[in-house]
Design an enzyme around this catalytic site. Structure first.
Site, PDB file in Angstrom:
ATOM      1  N   SER A 192       3.921  21.956  13.360  1.00  0.00           N
ATOM      2  CA  SER A 192       3.833  22.451  11.980  1.00  0.00           C
ATOM      3  C   SER A 192       2.905  23.660  11.871  1.00  0.00           C
ATOM      4  O   SER A 192       3.006  24.433  10.924  1.00  0.00           O
ATOM      5  CB  SER A 192       3.320  21.344  11.058  1.00  0.00           C
ATOM      6  OG  SER A 192       2.051  20.893  11.483  1.00  0.00           O
ATOM      7  N   ASP A 193       1.994  23.804  12.824  1.00  0.00           N
ATOM      8  CA  ASP A 193       1.052  24.930  12.790  1.00  0.00           C
ATOM      9  C   ASP A 193       0.557  25.208  14.202  1.00  0.00           C
ATOM     10  O   ASP A 193       0.665  24.347  15.071  1.00  0.00           O
ATOM     11  CB  ASP A 193      -0.137  24.620  11.856  1.00  0.00           C
ATOM     12  CG  ASP A 193      -0.774  23.275  12.156  1.00  0.00           C
ATOM     13  OD1 ASP A 193      -0.182  22.248  11.784  1.00  0.00           O
ATOM     14  OD2 ASP A 193      -1.845  23.247  12.786  1.00  0.00           O
ATOM     15  N   ARG A 241       0.808  -1.228   0.000  1.00  0.00           N
ATOM     16  CA  ARG A 241       0.000   0.000   0.000  1.00  0.00           C
ATOM     17  C   ARG A 241       0.836   1.271   0.000  1.00  0.00           C
ATOM     18  O   ARG A 241       0.383   2.325   0.467  1.00  0.00           O
ATOM     19  CB  ARG A 241      -0.943   0.046   1.217  1.00  0.00           C
ATOM     20  CG  ARG A 241      -2.052  -0.979   1.153  1.00  0.00           C
ATOM     21  CD  ARG A 241      -2.859  -0.985   2.436  1.00  0.00           C
ATOM     22  NE  ARG A 241      -3.908  -1.987   2.338  1.00  0.00           N
ATOM     23  CZ  ARG A 241      -5.200  -1.709   2.221  1.00  0.00           C
ATOM     24  NH1 ARG A 241      -5.627  -0.470   2.239  1.00  0.00           N
ATOM     25  NH2 ARG A 241      -6.075  -2.680   2.131  1.00  0.00           N
TER      26      ARG A 241
HETATM   27  N1  HPA Z   1      -4.844  18.490  13.770  1.00  0.00           N
HETATM   28  C1  HPA Z   1      -4.550  17.197  13.792  1.00  0.00           C
HETATM   29  N2  HPA Z   1      -3.373  16.721  13.467  1.00  0.00           N
HETATM   30  C2  HPA Z   1      -2.424  17.582  13.086  1.00  0.00           C
HETATM   31  C3  HPA Z   1      -2.655  18.955  13.052  1.00  0.00           C
HETATM   32  C4  HPA Z   1      -3.927  19.425  13.416  1.00  0.00           C
HETATM   33  O1  HPA Z   1      -4.199  20.627  13.399  1.00  0.00           O
HETATM   34  N3  HPA Z   1      -1.511  19.555  12.613  1.00  0.00           N
HETATM   35  C5  HPA Z   1      -0.617  18.575  12.407  1.00  0.00           C
HETATM   36  N4  HPA Z   1      -1.148  17.381  12.700  1.00  0.00           N
END
Ligand code: HPA
Length: 236
Positions: A204-205, A44
């Site tokens: 990452s955010d 996969r």
């Molecule tokens: N939500 C869930 N998982 C994630 C997020 C998020 O905002 N950012 C990176 N992984």
């Protein structure tokens, strides 16, 4: 030895496994961090590579996204390939004001809305927690890694898209650092099999500060710090 989801032969997967979510990340980690890495499975498109890290046999295999996917791979690695330790390396969204984009988060617990916390023992909400030995190894490695590292609980969600804006602020108020989607499945698999697991994440955010996106250079530096912490913990 091949399972429904992993094609590697007996002995082709090392007892120590790094587990990113993304198969391309697995390939990248294998080429940048392992010596003599060889592809041992790609069912996969979930690529698994085995090589060595500082002389220790180590594999890197992707988990895919979400608790069901990581649970399948972790259970098969622990029960069919005799894997001893898995460290997830992934990304998360920060929900604590103390955590910034590009910091590293080590998950000391995984709060979850998944049934994985309630199905295993009737009537009980399990605390899904990592291996203390791996956690200690990661925190010892963190000082040397040149990143801002936070250790604390994360929220492991079964839903990326969920129209419940109340949940995340309530969890943030309770000291939760970040949100991601795999650690509770991984921790439950380790608890069920008596093996070890840990999750190390880069931010990452930020859910409450969307202005702070990472540049590609910052992404690379923070990614390398996370992998180094995770690999050092695995061999500790
Ligand atoms: N939500 C869930 N998982 C994630 C997020 C998020 O905002 N950012 C990176 N992984």
């Amino acid at each position: 030895m091949p399972t429904p989801h992993i094609a590697a032969e007996n002995g082709e997967i090392a007892p120590l496994v790094l587990m990113p979510g993304d198969p391309k990340r697995a390939q990248r980690i294998a080429s940048d961090f392992l010596t003599d890495a060889k592809l041992v499975s790609d069912v996969r498109g979930i690529m698994a590579f085995t090589g060595t890290y500082e002389g220790h046999p180590m594999s890197v295999m992707a988990s895919g996204m979400g608790i069901p996917s990581v649970s399948i791979y972790a259970m098969e690695l622990y029960t069919q390939y005799d894997v001893k330790r898995i460290v997830r390396v992934g990304t998360c969204g920060a929900i604590s004001r103390d955590v910034a984009v590009r910091d590293v988060v080590v998950a000391t617990a995984a709060h979850t809305n998944s049934s994985v916390a309630t199905l295993l023992v009737p009537g009980i909400n399990l605390s899904l927690t990592p291996s203390y030995a791996l956690l200690r190894g990661a925190m010892d490695a963190a000082d040397a890694a040149g990143a801002n590292v936070h250790a604390g609980p994360v929220y492991c969600s079964d839903h990326f898209y969920l129209d419940r804006p109340d949940i995340v602020p309530a969890l943030a108020k309770l000291g939760t650092l970040a949100v991601e989607m795999e650690s509770s499945g991984l921790y439950a698999a380790a608890l069920r099999t008596g093996r070890e697991a840990l999750t190390v994440l880069t931010v990452s955010d930020h859910l409450f500060d969307p202005s702070g996106d990472m540049t590609s250079d910052e992404r690379e530096t923070s990614f390398a710090a996370m992998v180094k912490i995770a690999a050092t913990a695995l061999v500790s």
